[in-house]
Write an enzyme that holds these catalytic residues in place. Sequence first.
Site, PDB file in Angstrom:
ATOM      1  N   SER A 235      39.461  -3.123  53.102  1.00  0.00           N
ATOM      2  CA  SER A 235      38.728  -3.333  51.943  1.00  0.00           C
ATOM      3  C   SER A 235      39.258  -2.516  50.510  1.00  0.00           C
ATOM      4  O   SER A 235      39.664  -1.400  50.897  1.00  0.00           O
ATOM      5  CB  SER A 235      37.181  -3.146  52.165  1.00  0.00           C
TER       6      SER A 235
ATOM      7  N   TYR B  12      29.717   1.687  54.112  1.00  0.00           N
ATOM      8  CA  TYR B  12      30.524   0.608  54.281  1.00  0.00           C
ATOM      9  C   TYR B  12      32.246   1.202  53.700  1.00  0.00           C
ATOM     10  O   TYR B  12      32.975   1.167  54.558  1.00  0.00           O
ATOM     11  CB  TYR B  12      30.249  -0.483  53.314  1.00  0.00           C
TER      12      TYR B  12
END
Length: 248
Positions: free
Chosen positions: A146, A159
């Site tokens: 990501s 995250y």
Amino acid sequence: MKISNKTILITGATDGIGKVLAIEFSKLGSNIILLGRDASKLDKVYDQLDQSNASQKHLILEADLALLNHESAHEILKAITSEYNSLDGIINNAAILGTMTTLEDYELSRWDEVLNINLRAPFILSKTLKPALENASDPRIIFTSSGVAKIGRAFWGAYSVSKFGLKGLAEIFANELESTSSIKVFNFDPGATQTKMRASARPAEDPSSLKTPSELVDCYLWFFSEESSNSKKHYFEYDELSRKVTST
Ligand code: NDP
């Protein structure tokens, strides 16, 4: 890109990117192993898999990756090796966003859940399934990165930390396996994509401004190509890889 007759495990195959990859790879003749935590969603995706090739065999594995441990991962290995001679790839795709909040306010139980699903589970699964992968001729492990794996941004909490960790995990696996195994390891950042995770991270964004999961399929296919077998690079982002894929 020859994906027919390959057996590919996709985690988080009940929604978003994982679901689309499962359906599209099945149309190209792959055997799909769907891993998810929700039995009814798994059944619905299974029903959408292409089975037109008589030799195709798909499998459902119901597992909550938050709870994955040595024993349950070995049960997964057993289930796979009893159905297939080898495993050609793992797409470690499942993840949760967790809470968008400051580190100061981050709840510990939520922190652990995010790290368990996004980082610990891909580690356990990839190491445990290594023997099945090594029975394949040109196997792959793909981790999902990501944009927040590169730079720590306020409120992305667990995250972001999990994706930083996954980047390290992928590099270590790649480095350890390059001289000892035929397994190729990749780490791919799919970039902003129209899914429920993206919508909860950016509720004000217009989803129609984003690419759909279907637009990622060629990138994921590239990881199973002969060209990728010779790649010295392990980390790819969508923009770069999609340009590469369309130019070949
Ligand atoms: P979604 O939320 O749409 O899908 C996530 C999938 O993971 C779902 O199938 C979900 O299952 C599954 N999952 C979540 N927790 C568990 C668990 N405990 N056990 C088993 N399965 C679980 O996300 P995306 O498709 O957007 O994301 C896919 C990957 O791409 C992730 O790794 C994400 O970090 C990454 N990514 C996504 C981006 C985007 O813009 N969409 C951008 C950059 C990276 P269920 O259906 O039960 O919820």
